[in-house]
Design an enzyme around this catalytic site. Structure first.
Site, PDB file in Angstrom:
ATOM      1  N   GLU A 297     100.518 -49.399  18.566  1.00 11.18           N
ATOM      2  CA  GLU A 297     101.845 -49.935  18.875  1.00 11.18           C
ATOM      3  C   GLU A 297     102.835 -49.422  17.839  1.00 11.18           C
ATOM      4  OE1 GLU A 297     104.402 -52.192  21.387  1.00 11.18           O
ATOM      5  OE2 GLU A 297     102.338 -51.498  21.620  1.00 11.18           O
ATOM      6  N   GLU A 328     112.206 -45.709  19.861  1.00 14.41           N
ATOM      7  CA  GLU A 328     111.042 -45.047  19.280  1.00 14.41           C
ATOM      8  C   GLU A 328     110.697 -43.765  20.044  1.00 14.41           C
ATOM      9  OE1 GLU A 328     110.155 -49.584  18.465  1.00 14.41           O
ATOM     10  OE2 GLU A 328     108.783 -48.556  19.827  1.00 14.41           O
ATOM     11  N   ASP A 481     105.823 -56.541  22.008  1.00 12.46           N
ATOM     12  CA  ASP A 481     104.414 -56.802  21.712  1.00 12.46           C
ATOM     13  C   ASP A 481     103.743 -57.560  22.856  1.00 12.46           C
ATOM     14  OD1 ASP A 481     104.587 -55.688  19.029  1.00 12.46           O
ATOM     15  OD2 ASP A 481     105.791 -57.449  18.571  1.00 12.46           O
TER      16      ASP A 481
END
Length: 496
Positions: A297, A328, A481
Site C-alpha cells: 500500500e 501517488e 486503506d
C-alpha cells in the site's frame, strides 16, 4: 359527472405514468417528466431513492459482490501504526494563532508557517497530502494543542493498522499486526487483531489529521472537496523499526496474505538511510515464503528519488499487488518517466484514459511477463469518484466483485452507514470516457445498472466502477486503506 370523469381520467393517467417509473427505470428522467407535464397533472413526482441512479448502482453492486471461491484465512499486516488525532484543520491553525497567507507546498515542514502554507495549498485543491514535521519540540506543542482541543478525536492510524482493523471486522479472519504500538493504540485496536509482544512500546506515535469540508473557506481559500492534510514527527515508523519483527513473526503465524505499508514514512530519513533501509526491505520481503501474495500500500510522497528507488530497486517486482490513489499514481509516473509524466497535476477528476495508460505501463514495465520474473500482477487504483482494478490475466479471480466492494465501502465508511444510503451519496464519475490516450482506446458510456465496466489490453484486464461520493462525509481518513482491504478481502489469487 364530467368533473368526476376528469378526476378519474387524471388518476388513471397518473397511475400509468407511475407504472412507467417503476417498470422502466432506464427511461431518461427528462422523458418521464415531459410526459407528466404534457398531461398537465401538476408537479412531476420525484423518482424514489431506489430508482435513482445512485440507488440502482448500489443495488447492482450488491448483486455483483460475491465471495471468492478460495478465501483468506490468516492475514499479516505491517509495519506503520499510530494514533490519529482528527481535528478541523482551520480551527486548529486558528488556535495556533496562524492566518491564511500564500499557499505553498513544502516537501518537509520545518515550522508552523510551513504547516499553514502547505495546509492551505492542498485545501485550495481539495487534495489529500501527508508531510513530515522536522522540529520535534514544535510538533510536540502542536500535538498537545490538537489532542486537548474540544472536538478532537482519537482513532487507530497508520496504513497497516487501518488495513488490519478493516480485515478484523471479518470475524472469521485471523489478523496479525506489527508496528510501533503504544498503550493508546493498543486500546483502540479490534480484539480480533493479534499484536506480537515485540511490537508493543511505551509511547504512542501521534499523527495529526487536519480535516476540511467541501466548500469550507479560510481567507481566500475554498475547498472544492472534503479531504485532509496529515503531518507527524514519527521516527519509529519513519525508520520502519518493526520490519524485522514483522517478517520474523510470519513463520509462526503462517499467513496466506501479507500486506506491507509504510515505505513513504522513510521520507524523513537521510538519503543514505533510505537506500540502506530499502535494501533491507527487499531482503526481508524475499524471506517471505514463495506463493504468499504480498500487497504493498503506497501513500503520499514528495521525494522522487525515493519513489524511483521503490519502483526500480526490486520492491515492485517483489510484491504481488499495489494499492494507490491519483496523487501517488501520477507521482510514480513522474518519478520513473512513465506515461503522462509531463502533467504537473490532475486538473479536477483524473482522466480515466490517462490513469489506464499509467496502470498499463506499470504492469507492462514492472509486472510479471514471460520475459520477467516479477511477482507484480495486480494494481488497485482509487480516486474520489471512481476506482480501477488492473490485473495481469491468469493470476486473479473475482476482481469484478473486488472493485465493486472497494467502491461500496468508500460510500458507506465516508457516510458512516452500514449500507449505501442513496439520498446521502451522489454519482459524480464521468458519464463517458476513453479507455486510453496512448492508443486508440474505446469509448465507454456509464450505465448505473451495469456499474462495473471491463476492458482488455495486451494481456491485462481493467475493471472500472464509479464511486457513490458521500455528500456530507463524517470522516475521510483511512478511506484508501479501507478500499484496498475490502478489495483484497474479495480477491482470489490463483496459486502459481
Amino acid at each position: 359527472m364530467a368533473l368526476w370523469r376528469g378526476s378519474a381520467c387524471a388518476g388513471f393517467l397518473a397511475l400509468a405514468v407511475g407504472c412507467v417509473f417503476l417498470l422502466e427505470p432506464e427511461l431518461p428522467g427528462s422523458a418521464l417528466h415531459s410526459l407528466w407535464s404534457s398531461l398537465r397533472l401538476g408537479p412531476a413526482p420525484v423518482s424514489p431513492g431506489p430508482l435513482s441512479p445512485e440507488g440502482r448502482l448500489a443495488a447492482a453492486w450488491d448483486a455483483l459482490i460475491v465471495q471468492p471461491a478460495r478465501r483468506w484465512r490468516r492475514v499479516a499486516v505491517g509495519v506503520n501504526a499510530c494514533v490519529d488525532v482528527v481535528i478541523s484543520g482551520v480551527k486548529l491553525l486558528q488556535a495556533l494563532g496562524l492566518s491564511p497567507g500564500n499557499g505553498r507546498d513544502h516537501a518537509v515542514l520545518h515550522s508552523k508557517s510551513d504547516l499553514e502554507e502547505a495546509f492551505v495549498y492542498f485545501m485550495g485543491k481539495g487534495a489529500a497530502a501527508e508531510r513530515f514535521f522536522s522540529d520535534k519540540e514544535t510538533f510536540h506543542d502542536i500535538a498537545q494543542t490538537a489532542s486537548e482541543f474540544p472536538g478532537a478525536q482519537h482513532y487507530v492510524g497508520g496504513n497497516a493498522a487501518l488495513i488490519g482493523q478493516r480485515f478484523a471486522a471479518n470475524t472469521d479472519l485471523k489478523v496479525l499486526l506489527c508496528g510501533p504500538i503504544g498503550p493508546k493504540l493498543h486500546e483502540l485496536l479490534d480484539d480480533n487483531v493479534f499484536v506480537p509482544p515485540e511490537s508493543l512500546q511505551e509511547v504512542d506515535e501521534f499523527h495529526l489529521i487536519l480535516e476540511y469540508l467541501a466548500g469550507e473557506e479560510w481567507g481566500p481559500f475554498k475547498a472544492p472537496h472534503a479531504n485532509r492534510f496529515i503531518f507527524s514527527h514519527d521516527l519509529s515508523n519513519g525508520a520502519m523499526n518493526m520490519l524485522e519483527v514483522f517478517v520474523s513473526s510470519l513463520e509462526e503465524f503462517q499467513p496466506d496474505l501479507v500486506v506491507l505499508s509504510g515505505l513513504h514514512m522513510m521520507e524523513g530519513q537521510s538519503k543514505e538511510l533510505q537506500r540502506k533501509r530499502l535494501l533491507e526491505v527487499v531482503t526481508s520481503i524475499s524471506d517471505i515464503p514463495t506463493g504468499i501474495p504480498i500487497h504493498l500500500e503506497l501513500a503520499s510522497m514528495t521525494n522522487r528519488e525515493l519513489m524511483s528507488s521503490i519502483v526500480h530497486q526490486q520492491v515492485f517486482p517483489a510484491v504481488t499487488s499495489l494499492g494507490l490513489n491519483e496523487q501517488e499514481l501520477l507521482f510514480l509516473s513522474q518519478s520513473a518517466s512513465g506515461p503522462h509524466a509531463s502533467l504537473s497535476s490532475w486538473d479536477g477528476i483524473p482522466d480515466v484514459g490517462m490513469v489506464s495508460d499509467i496502470l498499463f505501463w506499470i504492469l507492462k514495465e514492472h509486472g510479471r511477463s514471460k520475459s520477467r520474473s516479477s511477482d507484480l500482477t495486480r494494481i488497485h487504483f482509487h480516486t474520489l469518484v471512481y476506482h480501477i482494478l488492473a490485473t495481469v490475466d491468469g493470476h486473479w479471480a473475482n476482481q469484478l466483485a473486488a472493485v465493486a466492494a472497494g467502491a461500496r465501502v468508500a460510500g458507506t465508511q465516508a457516510c458512516a452507514t452500514e449500507t449505501i444510503d442513496a439520498s446521502r451519496v451522489s454519482l459524480r464519475a464521468p458519464q463517458e470516457f476513453m479507455t486510453s490516450h496512448s492508443e486508440s482506446g474505446s469509448k465507454i458510456v456509464l450505465n448505473p445498472n451495469k456499474p462495473v465496466v471491463e476492458w482488455h489490453r495486451e494481456g491485462i484486464t481493467f475493471y472500472f466502477t464509479p464511486v457513490l461520493v458521500c455528500k456530507d462525509p463524517i470522516r475521510t481518513v483511512g478511506l484508501g486503506d479501507a478500499i484496498s482491504a475490502e478489495g483484497l478481502f474479495y480477491s482470489e489469487a490463483h496459486p502459481d
